[in-house]
Design a protein around this motif. Structure first.
Motif, PDB file in Angstrom:
ATOM      1  N   ARG A 180       5.637   6.587 -36.855  1.00 56.81           N
ATOM      2  CA  ARG A 180       6.667   7.015 -35.904  1.00 56.81           C
ATOM      3  C   ARG A 180       7.129   5.904 -34.959  1.00 56.81           C
ATOM      4  N   GLU A 181       6.217   5.049 -34.563  1.00 53.95           N
ATOM      5  CA  GLU A 181       6.589   3.979 -33.635  1.00 53.95           C
ATOM      6  C   GLU A 181       7.539   2.981 -34.313  1.00 53.95           C
ATOM      7  N   ARG A 187      10.895   4.612 -34.464  1.00 53.63           N
ATOM      8  CA  ARG A 187      11.547   4.580 -33.146  1.00 53.63           C
ATOM      9  C   ARG A 187      12.150   3.206 -32.864  1.00 53.63           C
ATOM     10  N   LYS A 188      11.379   2.143 -33.134  1.00 62.42           N
ATOM     11  CA  LYS A 188      11.866   0.788 -32.859  1.00 62.42           C
ATOM     12  C   LYS A 188      13.050   0.417 -33.750  1.00 62.42           C
ATOM     13  N   LYS A 212      16.108   2.432 -32.684  1.00 57.43           N
ATOM     14  CA  LYS A 212      16.648   1.911 -31.427  1.00 57.43           C
ATOM     15  C   LYS A 212      17.441   0.632 -31.672  1.00 57.43           C
TER      16      LYS A 212
END
Length: 202
Positions: free
Chosen positions: A113-114, A117-118, A121
């Protein structure tokens, strides 16, 4: 078959000899190609006088209803430039979406998930920057947008700034919209991806 002039010139501005010569030239071309001759004619723009009519020996047929499409020709020209610019914005946004999609999909499958997200973004910032750049260019130099796609008349250049500035914010939203569709596809949200894509046409 109807004759409509050889060079679409304003007939009253031509000499009688030019009108007759143009007609004879056109008629000969038609005869050479089809074996037939013109039977009726209409002057370009509907402009004529008795001298013009006497130069071409056949019935002069005029329209019975004016569609008035000529009144909006300049706005259509500006709209065409806006649509062509929109295609260019979409191409840039597609590049961002297509670059991000495999990274997003792999990390979605790996439940990272991280990383999702990155990546999202970074791609969203790129899409916003692209849309903002196109929007700013259109707002600051609207006539440059028109000149990029055509050789505009003075009338087109006079109306273009107001029309283009009204549409320019859509370039910002377009970049975000295109990337959002790719994002939702990557995270298996087909319904949202479809909805975002449909919204693009609204």
């Amino acid at each position: 078959m109807g004759y409509h002039s050889y060079a679409h010139a304003n007939q009253p501005s031509l000499s009688s000899g030019q009108i007759t010569s143009d007609f004879n030239k056109s008629n000969q071309i038609l005869k050479d190609l089809t074996g037939k001759e013109f039977t009726v004619w209409r002057t370009p723009g509907g402009d004529y006088n008795s001298r013009v009519l006497s130069c071409v020996p056949m019935p002069h047929i005029m329209w019975s209803v004016d569609t008035l499409d000529w009144k909006n020709r300049n706005s259509y020209s500006v709209y065409s430039a806006i649509m062509n610019t929109g295609v260019m914005v979409q191409c840039c946004a597609y590049a961002v979406g297509q670059s991000a999609q495999p990274v997003l999909s792999v990390n979605f499958g790996a439940i990272q998930r991280e990383r999702i997200r990155k990546t999202a973004k970074c791609a969203l910032v790129a899409a916003v920057c692209i849309g903002a750049a196109w929007m700013s260019f259109a707002m600051i130099w609207p006539n440059a947008v028109v000149r990029f796609f055509m050789k505009p008349t003075a009338e087109v250049l006079a109306i273009a700034p107001a029309i283009i500035r009204r549409y320019a914010p859509a370039f910002l939203l377009l970049g975000i919209n295109v990337f959002s569709a790719y994002y939702f596809q990557s995270v298996m949200q087909a319904g949202l991806a479809f909805g975002v894509s449909v919204a693009r046409g609204c």
